[in-house]
Design an enzyme around this catalytic site. Structure first.
Site, PDB file in Angstrom:
ATOM      1  N   MET A   1     -11.698  -5.061   5.744  1.00  0.00           N
ATOM      2  CA  MET A   1     -10.864  -4.072   6.435  1.00  0.00           C
ATOM      3  C   MET A   1     -10.547  -4.592   7.836  1.00  0.00           C
ATOM      4  O   MET A   1     -11.455  -4.926   8.602  1.00  0.00           O
ATOM      5  CB  MET A   1     -11.589  -2.723   6.542  1.00  0.00           C
ATOM      6  CG  MET A   1     -11.733  -1.970   5.226  1.00  0.00           C
ATOM      7  SD  MET A   1     -10.175  -1.691   4.359  1.00  0.00           S
ATOM      8  CE  MET A   1      -9.258  -0.714   5.565  1.00  0.00           C
TER       9      MET A   1
ATOM     10  N   ASP B   1      -6.914  -5.861   4.565  1.00  0.00           N
ATOM     11  CA  ASP B   1      -6.190  -4.584   4.530  1.00  0.00           C
ATOM     12  C   ASP B   1      -6.185  -3.938   5.912  1.00  0.00           C
ATOM     13  O   ASP B   1      -7.239  -3.622   6.455  1.00  0.00           O
ATOM     14  CB  ASP B   1      -6.915  -3.676   3.513  1.00  0.00           C
ATOM     15  CG  ASP B   1      -6.291  -2.308   3.341  1.00  0.00           C
ATOM     16  OD1 ASP B   1      -5.205  -2.050   3.882  1.00  0.00           O
ATOM     17  OD2 ASP B   1      -6.911  -1.479   2.635  1.00  0.00           O
TER      18      ASP B   1
ATOM     19  N   MET C   1     -11.988   5.231  -0.703  1.00  0.00           N
ATOM     20  CA  MET C   1     -12.632   5.589   0.565  1.00  0.00           C
ATOM     21  C   MET C   1     -13.227   6.978   0.382  1.00  0.00           C
ATOM     22  O   MET C   1     -12.785   7.960   0.979  1.00  0.00           O
ATOM     23  CB  MET C   1     -11.596   5.559   1.697  1.00  0.00           C
ATOM     24  CG  MET C   1     -11.251   4.148   2.126  1.00  0.00           C
ATOM     25  SD  MET C   1      -9.674   4.066   2.999  1.00  0.00           S
ATOM     26  CE  MET C   1      -8.582   3.939   1.592  1.00  0.00           C
TER      27      MET C   1
ATOM     28  N   MET D   1      -8.659   8.809  -0.553  1.00  0.00           N
ATOM     29  CA  MET D   1      -9.466   9.315   0.573  1.00  0.00           C
ATOM     30  C   MET D   1      -9.893  10.747   0.285  1.00  0.00           C
ATOM     31  O   MET D   1      -9.094  11.541  -0.222  1.00  0.00           O
ATOM     32  CB  MET D   1      -8.637   9.296   1.854  1.00  0.00           C
ATOM     33  CG  MET D   1      -8.051   7.943   2.179  1.00  0.00           C
ATOM     34  SD  MET D   1      -7.046   8.042   3.667  1.00  0.00           S
ATOM     35  CE  MET D   1      -6.382   6.382   3.716  1.00  0.00           C
TER      36      MET D   1
ATOM     37  N   HIS E   1      -1.354  -1.385  -4.161  1.00  0.00           N
ATOM     38  CA  HIS E   1      -2.604  -0.916  -3.556  1.00  0.00           C
ATOM     39  C   HIS E   1      -2.546   0.603  -3.378  1.00  0.00           C
ATOM     40  O   HIS E   1      -1.596   1.130  -2.792  1.00  0.00           O
ATOM     41  CB  HIS E   1      -2.763  -1.614  -2.198  1.00  0.00           C
ATOM     42  CG  HIS E   1      -4.050  -1.359  -1.494  1.00  0.00           C
ATOM     43  ND1 HIS E   1      -5.206  -2.058  -1.751  1.00  0.00           N
ATOM     44  CD2 HIS E   1      -4.357  -0.476  -0.504  1.00  0.00           C
ATOM     45  CE1 HIS E   1      -6.178  -1.621  -0.955  1.00  0.00           C
ATOM     46  NE2 HIS E   1      -5.689  -0.661  -0.189  1.00  0.00           N
TER      47      HIS E   1
ATOM     48  N   SER F   1       0.851  -1.199   0.000  1.00  0.00           N
ATOM     49  CA  SER F   1       0.000   0.000   0.000  1.00  0.00           C
ATOM     50  C   SER F   1       0.886   1.248   0.000  1.00  0.00           C
ATOM     51  O   SER F   1       1.644   1.488   0.949  1.00  0.00           O
ATOM     52  CB  SER F   1      -0.886   0.004   1.250  1.00  0.00           C
ATOM     53  OG  SER F   1      -1.514   1.267   1.374  1.00  0.00           O
TER      54      SER F   1
ATOM     55  N   ASP G   1      -4.648   3.891  -1.989  1.00  0.00           N
ATOM     56  CA  ASP G   1      -5.757   4.322  -1.145  1.00  0.00           C
ATOM     57  C   ASP G   1      -6.171   5.740  -1.511  1.00  0.00           C
ATOM     58  O   ASP G   1      -5.362   6.667  -1.425  1.00  0.00           O
ATOM     59  CB  ASP G   1      -5.321   4.295   0.323  1.00  0.00           C
ATOM     60  CG  ASP G   1      -5.145   2.876   0.826  1.00  0.00           C
ATOM     61  OD1 ASP G   1      -6.129   2.118   0.780  1.00  0.00           O
ATOM     62  OD2 ASP G   1      -4.026   2.536   1.247  1.00  0.00           O
TER      63      ASP G   1
ATOM     64  N   HIS H   1      -8.393   1.485  -3.970  1.00  0.00           N
ATOM     65  CA  HIS H   1      -9.350   1.367  -2.854  1.00  0.00           C
ATOM     66  C   HIS H   1      -9.951   2.747  -2.618  1.00  0.00           C
ATOM     67  O   HIS H   1      -9.280   3.639  -2.105  1.00  0.00           O
ATOM     68  CB  HIS H   1      -8.574   0.861  -1.629  1.00  0.00           C
ATOM     69  CG  HIS H   1      -9.372   0.773  -0.375  1.00  0.00           C
ATOM     70  ND1 HIS H   1      -8.780   0.588   0.857  1.00  0.00           N
ATOM     71  CD2 HIS H   1     -10.712   0.838  -0.137  1.00  0.00           C
ATOM     72  CE1 HIS H   1      -9.722   0.542   1.790  1.00  0.00           C
ATOM     73  NE2 HIS H   1     -10.890   0.702   1.219  1.00  0.00           N
TER      74      HIS H   1
HETATM   75  C1  DX5 Z   1      -6.313   2.287   5.525  1.00  0.00           C
HETATM   76  C2  DX5 Z   1      -5.883   1.796   4.174  1.00  0.00           C
HETATM   77  C3  DX5 Z   1      -4.794   0.797   4.155  1.00  0.00           C
HETATM   78  C4  DX5 Z   1      -3.505   1.226   4.772  1.00  0.00           C
HETATM   79  C5  DX5 Z   1      -2.865  -0.011   5.350  1.00  0.00           C
HETATM   80  O1  DX5 Z   1      -7.412   3.114   5.337  1.00  0.00           O
HETATM   81  O2  DX5 Z   1      -6.972   1.244   3.474  1.00  0.00           O
HETATM   82  O3  DX5 Z   1      -4.567   0.320   2.828  1.00  0.00           O
HETATM   83  O4  DX5 Z   1      -2.603   1.807   3.868  1.00  0.00           O
HETATM   84  O5  DX5 Z   1      -1.734   0.382   6.019  1.00  0.00           O
HETATM   85  P1  DX5 Z   1      -0.978  -0.517   7.087  1.00  0.00           P
HETATM   86  O6  DX5 Z   1      -0.559  -1.763   6.362  1.00  0.00           O
HETATM   87  O7  DX5 Z   1       0.161   0.336   7.451  1.00  0.00           O
HETATM   88  O8  DX5 Z   1      -1.946  -0.790   8.179  1.00  0.00           O
HETATM   89 ZN    ZN Z   2      -6.585   0.274   1.499  1.00  0.00          ZN
END
Ligand code: DX5
Ligand code: ZN
Length: 233
Positions: free
Chosen positions: A145, A183, A76, A42, A38, A13, A40, A74
């Site tokens: 999650m 994740d 969010m 947001m 991956h 990620s 993310d 992903h």
């Molecule tokens: C959190 C994300 C994850 C995050 C995971 O909202 O969806 O993908 O990057 O990070 P680690 O592996 O550091 O928990």
């Molecule tokens: Zn994620």
């Protein structure tokens, strides 16, 4: 149908990467055999944080594709249907939406497929699993999650293990080939447990990009831990 450890995919990620050296760090993860990258996204609304958008996906996608890997986005964000075409055009191979964020979950999953991407469905750690059950036929990937979405580096929530087991049962009963991704808070300490529960894709941010060892070594260590899972053949 069991997940064989040999089919486990590692999904670094980028949220935990050093953005001044993002391309170089992703290249190191790919070189070590990461199957997914991956990303993310947001929006500061669905989660109390803002991260990256389509321009970053677009910048990294050619490198990821050249390595034969998959761009795993992903979302969010609220009303993800507004941005599906843009992320697909930017090079996303998988687009995962949060079940809580869309007014039309089935329609959005179908829309993702129409845009030639694979559809993913996920939910917050406390959202009942039943909320995604009807969406399974429309999803090419289910994401469990194991932290509250919004930030990297959080502690793994052990309740995720039972949720993975349950979804694996549903997928097996439906004869579904969908990937089962997990994740949040994943490291060498829990990788085998997650694979034993039925996960097929392990996302990891901090444990890969902020490990005490080089990025490539961290990818290999996570895979080795996943491969040590006791899954009967
Ligand atoms: C959190 C994300 C994850 C995050 C995971 O909202 O969806 O993908 O990057 O990070 P680690 O592996 O550091 O928990
Ligand atoms: Zn994620």
């Amino acid at each position: 149908m069991r997940v064989m450890p040999s089919t486990i995919k590692i999904a670094p990620s980028i949220l935990a990467a050093d953005f001044l050296h993002l391309g170089d760090q992703v290249a190191q993860a790919l070189e070590a055999g990461a199957e997914y990258i991956h990303m993310d996204v947001m929006d500061g609304q669905f989660v109390p944080n803002i991260s990256v958008g389509p321009v970053v996906v677009e910048a990294l996608a050619p490198m990821v594709h050249k390595a034969g890997a998959v761009v795993d986005v992903h979302l969010m964000i609220e009303e993800p249907e507004r941005f599906v075409p843009q992320f697909a055009l930017a090079g996303a191979d998988i687009i995962t939406i949060q079940v809580e964020a869309s007014k039309d979950v089935f329609g959005t999953l179908k829309m993702i497929r129409t845009h030639k991407a694979r559809s993913g469905l996920t939910l917050r750690p406390r959202t009942p699993l039943l909320s995604i059950q009807a969406g399974l036929p429309y999803a090419d990937q289910i994401l469990v999650m194991s932290v509250e979405p919004g930030f990297g580096g959080q502690k793994f929530l052990p309740e995720a293990v039972a949720r993975i087991k349950r979804i694996r049962e549903w997928l097996t009963a439906a004869n579904s080939m969908a990937e089962l991704e997990v994740d949040g808070g994943i490291s060498t300490a829990n990788a085998a447990t997650l694979v034993e529960a039925g996960a097929s894709v392990l996302v990891a941010g901090v444990s890969i990009f902020r490990a005490a060892v080089p990025i490539g070594d961290a990818v290999r260590a996570l895979r080795a831990a996943a491969l040590s899972a006791a899954v009967p053949s």
